[in-house]
Design an enzyme around this catalytic site. Structure first.
Site, PDB file in Angstrom:
ATOM      1  N   PHE A 109      -2.270  -6.710   2.491  1.00 20.26           N
ATOM      2  CA  PHE A 109      -3.149  -7.853   2.758  1.00 20.26           C
ATOM      3  C   PHE A 109      -2.863  -9.044   1.856  1.00 20.26           C
ATOM      4  CE2 PHE A 109      -6.242  -8.559  -0.622  1.00 20.26           C
ATOM      5  CZ  PHE A 109      -6.127  -7.422  -1.402  1.00 20.26           C
ATOM      6  N   LYS A 110      -2.213  -8.802   0.730  1.00 16.06           N
ATOM      7  CA  LYS A 110      -2.011  -9.892  -0.219  1.00 16.06           C
ATOM      8  C   LYS A 110      -1.106 -10.996   0.332  1.00 16.06           C
ATOM      9  CE  LYS A 110      -3.327  -7.270  -4.231  1.00 16.06           C
ATOM     10  NZ  LYS A 110      -3.440  -5.832  -3.906  1.00 16.06           N
ATOM     11  N   ASP A 111      -0.305 -10.650   1.342  1.00 18.39           N
ATOM     12  CA  ASP A 111       0.510 -11.679   1.994  1.00 18.39           C
ATOM     13  C   ASP A 111      -0.346 -12.799   2.585  1.00 18.39           C
ATOM     14  OD1 ASP A 111       3.080 -10.528   1.596  1.00 18.39           O
ATOM     15  OD2 ASP A 111       2.794  -9.202   3.313  1.00 18.39           O
ATOM     16  N   LEU A 114      -0.902 -15.028  -0.346  1.00 20.81           N
ATOM     17  CA  LEU A 114       0.223 -15.469  -1.171  1.00 20.81           C
ATOM     18  C   LEU A 114       1.276 -16.250  -0.404  1.00 20.81           C
ATOM     19  CD1 LEU A 114       0.190 -12.489  -3.587  1.00 20.81           C
ATOM     20  CD2 LEU A 114      -0.028 -14.900  -4.205  1.00 20.81           C
TER      21      LEU A 114
END
Ligand SMILES: *Cc1c(COP(=O)(O)O)cnc(C)c1O
Length: 465
Positions: A109-111, A114
């Protein structure tokens, strides 16, 4: 819109400055001066928005110093790297909704945040003709997502600290096989908390921070929280469209309190009751569960689990929530964090605990329960959960009132954590194209002692000036 510090020590700054500052200069965390309320007519317009359109609407409430057209261009570019047309689709499995957040380049999910943050940094640096050095600590997923967010960008060097041999083999390879000259992987002989403490210490060294124009990608950066608010509201709109239901719970596998704090912001933007409760799901590192259930926020030892991105004891975003819990009182927030940094614990009385429990429920999920949830969910729905997502699903299944739908955040693709999945179901998940053949690629990484000075010296030698 301007941003202030949870500790009250800076004068209000606009978004671009807040993004570049990362951690507030007084040691606190940055928050918007006010939380806007979304008007009902705005909300009805949001129902038919694509993910990108919704991102544009939400960002514009919080970003008033980037033009609308440029913002839309940043959004389009950031989400063009996702492989699913809906970016963060919602799927229904049995009675449960799963919000799939793993369709970005590094499959976690960090995509979502970021990819956007990398492009925002680049946009600001081009405007001012300057350069920056990003430094961040990762428990595994932030690192690769941040690296993919800025690889090859001319005005940025990135230094990512990961705990040596404590991230999954695939996570490690996802980071170390990016050999663009602006990417530096540092394996720290220690835990994630050691890495995070080093990064915090470096950011608090103001002369060093200024000299090397340091920027943050950890979830202390407000832009990350903001980008994550979008998928909560996107899921809420999608489910309202599909089912007519206007009230939901969300279950969020949590480590650093970042993702769930984005849920808290979403909850406050939407009309009251739209998000009834946020289920804070932890693994055996149960600091935040003790906080929600007993008002006890006290640090203990980190234990290694099959959901390593949640093997965390100091939840860096917690201070943001505390600021709101204390009715936006920076003095009290500052005092309590002073106490906490000395004693490693805080205690909350019944009144405050009551307030906490209006927003959150929580469960700490054991290793056995995690693997069992992967196995059972696969058997029942022919759908594979990664171990982090399984923690969230298990906590959601433990709800005491099932009267309204629950959405579980699927924070990573199961193939990222193949070993745990194999233990649960007796066979390995199929690797998606992005992960196939990583072992054969060239890789680059430096192993360092968990020492602030050692890391600072390394950065000084390799920084862009
Ligand atoms: C980072 C991460 C989490 C925890 O998110 P926080 O924002 O730190 O609470 C959960 N699952 C996965 C797969 C992650 O990468």
């Amino acid at each position: 819109m301007h941003y202030i510090s949870t500790r009250g020590g800076i004068s209000p700054i606009p978004f671009k400055e807040a993004v570049m500052m990362g951690l507030a200069r007084d040691g606190g965390l940055l928050l918007p001066e006010i939380l806007p309320q979304v008007a009902p007519e705005t909300l009805s317009r949001w129902h038919s928005c694509s993910f990108q359109e919704l991102a544009s609407e939400i960002f514009r409430l919080f970003i008033t110093d980037i033009g609308a057209e440029q913002l839309d261009e940043l959004i389009t570019r950031s989400y063009s790297t996702f492989t699913h047309p809906e970016i963060t689709p919602v799927v229904k499995k049995g009675e449960m909704f799963i919000l799939e957040l793993f369709h970005g380049p590094t499959l976690a999910f960090k995509d979502v945040a970021l990819q956007f943050l990398g492009n925002v940094f680049e946009c600001i640096l081009e405007e001012t003709g300057s350069r920056m050095n990003i430094i961040g600590a990762t428990s595994g997923d932030t690192g690769s997502a941040a690296i993919y967010g800025v690889r090859g960008k001319e005005r940025i060097n990135i230094f990512i600290l990961h705990p040596h041999k404590r991230v999954s083999p695939i996570q490690e390879l996802q980071m170390t096989t990016v050999t663009d000259p602006n990417v530096f992987n540092l394996a720290i002989r220690g835990t994630f908390d050691d890495g995070q403490a080093i990064v915090k210490a470096i950011f608090n060294d103001i002369p060093f921070k200024d000299k090397y124009s340091l920027g943050a990608v950890n979830s202390i950066n407000w832009a990350r929280i903001l980008a994550q608010v979008v998928y909560y509201i996107f899921a809420w709109c999608t489910i309202k469209q599909k089912t007519g239901k206007e009230s939901l719970d969300f279950s969020v596998p949590t480590g650093n309190f970042g993702d769930i704090f984005a849920g808290y912001i979403a909850k406050n933007l939407l009309p009251q009751g739209a998000i009834r409760r946020l289920i804070l799901a932890t693994n055996e590192n149960n600091l935040l569960t003790r906080f929600v259930t007993r008002g006890d926020y006290s640090v203990s030892e980190v234990v290694a689990t099959s959901s390593p991105s949640m093997d965390i004891q100091v939840a860096s975003n917690f201070e943001r929530y505390l600021y709101y819990l204390y009715g936006c009182d920076p003095v009290r927030t500052r005092e309590d964090f002073g106490l906490f940094s000395k004693s490693g614990k805080l205690h909350f009385d019944a009144d405050l605990l009551d307030k906490v429990q209006q927003d959150f429920a929580s469960k700490s999920v054991t290793e056995a329960e995690t693997l069992d949830t992967i196995r059972t969910f696969y058997k029942d729905h022919n759908y594979l959960l990664d171990p982090h997502t399984a923690v969230g699903v298990n906590a959601a299944q433990a709800r005491t009132s099932n009267d309204i739908p629950v959405v579980c955040l699927a924070t990573a693709h199961p193939a990222k954590f193949g070993a745990a999945v194999t233990r649960a179901i007796g066979k390995a998940p199929i690797l998606p194209p992005g992960l196939d053949g990583l072992e054969d690629k060239e890789s680059r990484c430096e192993v360092l002692d968990p020492d602030v000075r050692v890391v600072q010296e390394y950065i000084a030698r390799h920084a862009l000036l």
